[in-house]
Write an enzyme that holds these catalytic residues in place. Sequence first.
Site, PDB file in Angstrom:
ATOM      1  N   GLY A   1      65.410  14.259  79.423  1.00  0.00           N
ATOM      2  CA  GLY A   1      64.425  13.420  78.706  1.00  0.00           C
ATOM      3  C   GLY A   1      64.296  12.086  79.408  1.00  0.00           C
ATOM      4  O   GLY A   1      64.361  11.026  78.789  1.00  0.00           O
TER       5      GLY A   1
ATOM      6  N   THR B   1      60.528   8.657  79.614  1.00  0.00           N
ATOM      7  CA  THR B   1      60.028   7.552  78.783  1.00  0.00           C
ATOM      8  C   THR B   1      61.178   7.011  77.927  1.00  0.00           C
ATOM      9  O   THR B   1      62.257   7.604  77.883  1.00  0.00           O
ATOM     10  CB  THR B   1      58.892   8.025  77.827  1.00  0.00           C
TER      11      THR B   1
ATOM     12  N   LEU C   1      66.723  13.612  74.610  1.00  0.00           N
ATOM     13  CA  LEU C   1      65.554  14.424  74.285  1.00  0.00           C
ATOM     14  C   LEU C   1      65.017  14.032  72.908  1.00  0.00           C
ATOM     15  O   LEU C   1      65.780  13.859  71.972  1.00  0.00           O
ATOM     16  CB  LEU C   1      66.025  15.878  74.232  1.00  0.00           C
TER      17      LEU C   1
ATOM     18  N   TYR D   1      65.241   8.362  57.147  1.00  0.00           N
ATOM     19  CA  TYR D   1      65.876   8.654  58.431  1.00  0.00           C
ATOM     20  C   TYR D   1      67.289   9.238  58.262  1.00  0.00           C
ATOM     21  O   TYR D   1      67.474  10.447  58.373  1.00  0.00           O
ATOM     22  CB  TYR D   1      65.893   7.399  59.336  1.00  0.00           C
TER      23      TYR D   1
HETATM   24  P1  NAD Z   1      60.672   9.335  73.879  1.00  0.00           P
HETATM   25  O1  NAD Z   1      59.628  10.150  73.226  1.00  0.00           O
HETATM   26  O2  NAD Z   1      60.253   8.084  74.578  1.00  0.00           O
HETATM   27  O3  NAD Z   1      61.492  10.193  74.938  1.00  0.00           O
HETATM   28  C1  NAD Z   1      61.738  11.557  74.816  1.00  0.00           C
HETATM   29  C2  NAD Z   1      61.935  12.201  76.171  1.00  0.00           C
HETATM   30  O4  NAD Z   1      62.202  13.588  75.994  1.00  0.00           O
HETATM   31  C3  NAD Z   1      60.705  12.111  77.089  1.00  0.00           C
HETATM   32  O5  NAD Z   1      61.129  11.849  78.412  1.00  0.00           O
HETATM   33  C4  NAD Z   1      60.119  13.520  76.985  1.00  0.00           C
HETATM   34  O6  NAD Z   1      59.376  13.897  78.139  1.00  0.00           O
HETATM   35  C5  NAD Z   1      61.378  14.335  76.879  1.00  0.00           C
HETATM   36  N1  NAD Z   1      61.177  15.681  76.331  1.00  0.00           N
HETATM   37  C6  NAD Z   1      60.634  16.043  75.149  1.00  0.00           C
HETATM   38  N2  NAD Z   1      60.647  17.385  75.010  1.00  0.00           N
HETATM   39  C7  NAD Z   1      61.230  17.881  76.127  1.00  0.00           C
HETATM   40  C8  NAD Z   1      61.544  19.178  76.587  1.00  0.00           C
HETATM   41  N3  NAD Z   1      61.284  20.257  75.846  1.00  0.00           N
HETATM   42  N4  NAD Z   1      62.113  19.309  77.807  1.00  0.00           N
HETATM   43  C9  NAD Z   1      62.397  18.225  78.592  1.00  0.00           C
HETATM   44  N5  NAD Z   1      62.141  16.957  78.199  1.00  0.00           N
HETATM   45  C10 NAD Z   1      61.565  16.792  76.990  1.00  0.00           C
HETATM   46  O7  NAD Z   1      61.724   9.026  72.736  1.00  0.00           O
HETATM   47  P2  NAD Z   1      62.931   8.009  72.552  1.00  0.00           P
HETATM   48  O8  NAD Z   1      62.623   7.203  71.351  1.00  0.00           O
HETATM   49  O9  NAD Z   1      63.330   7.348  73.814  1.00  0.00           O
HETATM   50  O10 NAD Z   1      64.066   9.039  72.094  1.00  0.00           O
HETATM   51  C11 NAD Z   1      65.158   9.427  72.891  1.00  0.00           C
HETATM   52  C12 NAD Z   1      66.371   9.579  71.980  1.00  0.00           C
HETATM   53  O11 NAD Z   1      66.711   8.287  71.459  1.00  0.00           O
HETATM   54  C13 NAD Z   1      66.145  10.499  70.782  1.00  0.00           C
HETATM   55  O12 NAD Z   1      67.317  11.228  70.541  1.00  0.00           O
HETATM   56  C14 NAD Z   1      65.914   9.506  69.654  1.00  0.00           C
HETATM   57  O13 NAD Z   1      66.228  10.038  68.392  1.00  0.00           O
HETATM   58  C15 NAD Z   1      66.880   8.408  70.057  1.00  0.00           C
HETATM   59  N6  NAD Z   1      66.661   7.097  69.419  1.00  0.00           N
HETATM   60  C16 NAD Z   1      65.422   6.529  69.371  1.00  0.00           C
HETATM   61  C17 NAD Z   1      65.246   5.320  68.717  1.00  0.00           C
HETATM   62  C18 NAD Z   1      63.896   4.673  68.619  1.00  0.00           C
HETATM   63  O14 NAD Z   1      63.711   3.805  67.759  1.00  0.00           O
HETATM   64  N7  NAD Z   1      62.964   5.000  69.449  1.00  0.00           N
HETATM   65  C19 NAD Z   1      66.341   4.652  68.150  1.00  0.00           C
HETATM   66  C20 NAD Z   1      67.604   5.235  68.256  1.00  0.00           C
HETATM   67  C21 NAD Z   1      67.748   6.466  68.893  1.00  0.00           C
END
Ligand code: NAD
Length: 392
Positions: free
Chosen positions: A46, A49, A137, A232
């Site tokens: 992942g 982004t 992811l 959440y």
């Molecule tokens: P994001 O959408 O920016 O990133 C997700 C990534 O996963 C992307 O690079 C996307 O291309 C990839 N992806 C999705 N499906 C895929 C697949 N089938 N195969 C390969 N790659 C795939 O999201 P994010 O917010 O950076 O989330 C990343 C993690 O961080 C998650 O576990 C999320 O729960 C966690 N998180 C996010 C936040 C927030 O507020 N954004 C806070 C705490 C934790």
Amino acid sequence: MIEPKIRGFICTTAHPAGCRENVRNQIAYIKKQPATKGAKKVLVIGASTGYGLASRIASAFSCGAATIGVIFDKPASGNRTASAGWYNTAAFEEFAHAEGLYAKTINGDAFSDAVKQEVIQMIQKDLGKIDLLVYSLAAPRRTMEDGTVVSSVLKTTGEPYTNKTIDLKNRSVSDVTISPATEEEIADTVKVMGGEDWQAWIAALDAAGVLDEHTVTVAYSYIGPSLTHPMYLNGSIGMAKKHLYETAQTLTARYPNVQAYISVNKALVTQSSAAIPIVPLYISLLYRVMKQKGTHEGCIEQIYRMYHTMLFVDPPILDTDGCLRPDDWEMRPEIQEEISRIWAILNNENLEQYADIDGYWEDFYQMFGFHIPGVDYQADVSAEVQIPSLSE
Ligand code: NAD
């Protein structure tokens, strides 16, 4: 010229020069900080982004690591631009290669066995072993090996839950009622966003003998304040995150050479968080309060601070549950008390005063490479950009 086209929670276009600048800025930030003595051979699932991209950038430019990134992105085709993650990855590789850093990417479904095997072959050929796996992811659905598609939902559990939410387009606040997920929806959300696939990655990498004798693996989670808990922490996504936490413990217990951690990160605008009801309103209040206090951070600042001051120090700095906590500044009592106070009195008359809606939108546009200072959006630009390692 490429312009933003917003549909619901996403922007269907992305700007190559803006995304490149975005990546360049994140690298510049890292280079201004002290280097981190950390991992040297890193796999990021992942990686294109949000937190995953920031992890890849911090691994490469703070630790000096070789990186393999797994992404699920689209190149430009016809009159469609590529996805932001595609342009980000192209830029990341360009900058990494310019500094002599190994960086290769696999574009495919991380849930699949085929992609796992492809990554293993790449590690065997180029790196021998890895010493860090970042699992970042965030996916709305998962295709199982038999072709069945399982979808995750963003719902509460137990009773329906009503609270304030924001309509970012109309800049208004209203009540929303979230219906509870069924048992099946919860189980499906756990399948998609829980730890099963993380564990499958570690099992596959271990079976192939490509894990270093001291391998660290980190997956990302969120806890947040009680006002977001029904949506959440105690919602369907929270059930998946609970499973992710249990998986970290299983991995550490089962594999003597693996230390698995959950890093609880700050709530930030990303493509995934934009889709969760109630949370964007909380984020827009959080941004205002943290910016006022001078403690606001984005993904890159979060991951750098987690790497440099929590994970790659001896011993790692963990909370009582064994988690890394870069959300510590978000959770400070003075921040949360101020948000609770505002939340109680928030209405359409005072929304603009208390919520950083402009800041939310700026982050949103910037995720797709728009509104980035220094980028000439009037200039002719080609949407066709190659990711160097994918065109070899
Ligand atoms: P994001 O959408 O920016 O990133 C997700 C990534 O996963 C992307 O690079 C996307 O291309 C990839 N992806 C999705 N499906 C895929 C697949 N089938 N195969 C390969 N790659 C795939 O999201 P994010 O917010 O950076 O989330 C990343 C993690 O961080 C998650 O576990 C999320 O729960 C966690 N998180 C996010 C936040 C927030 O507020 N954004 C806070 C705490 C934790």
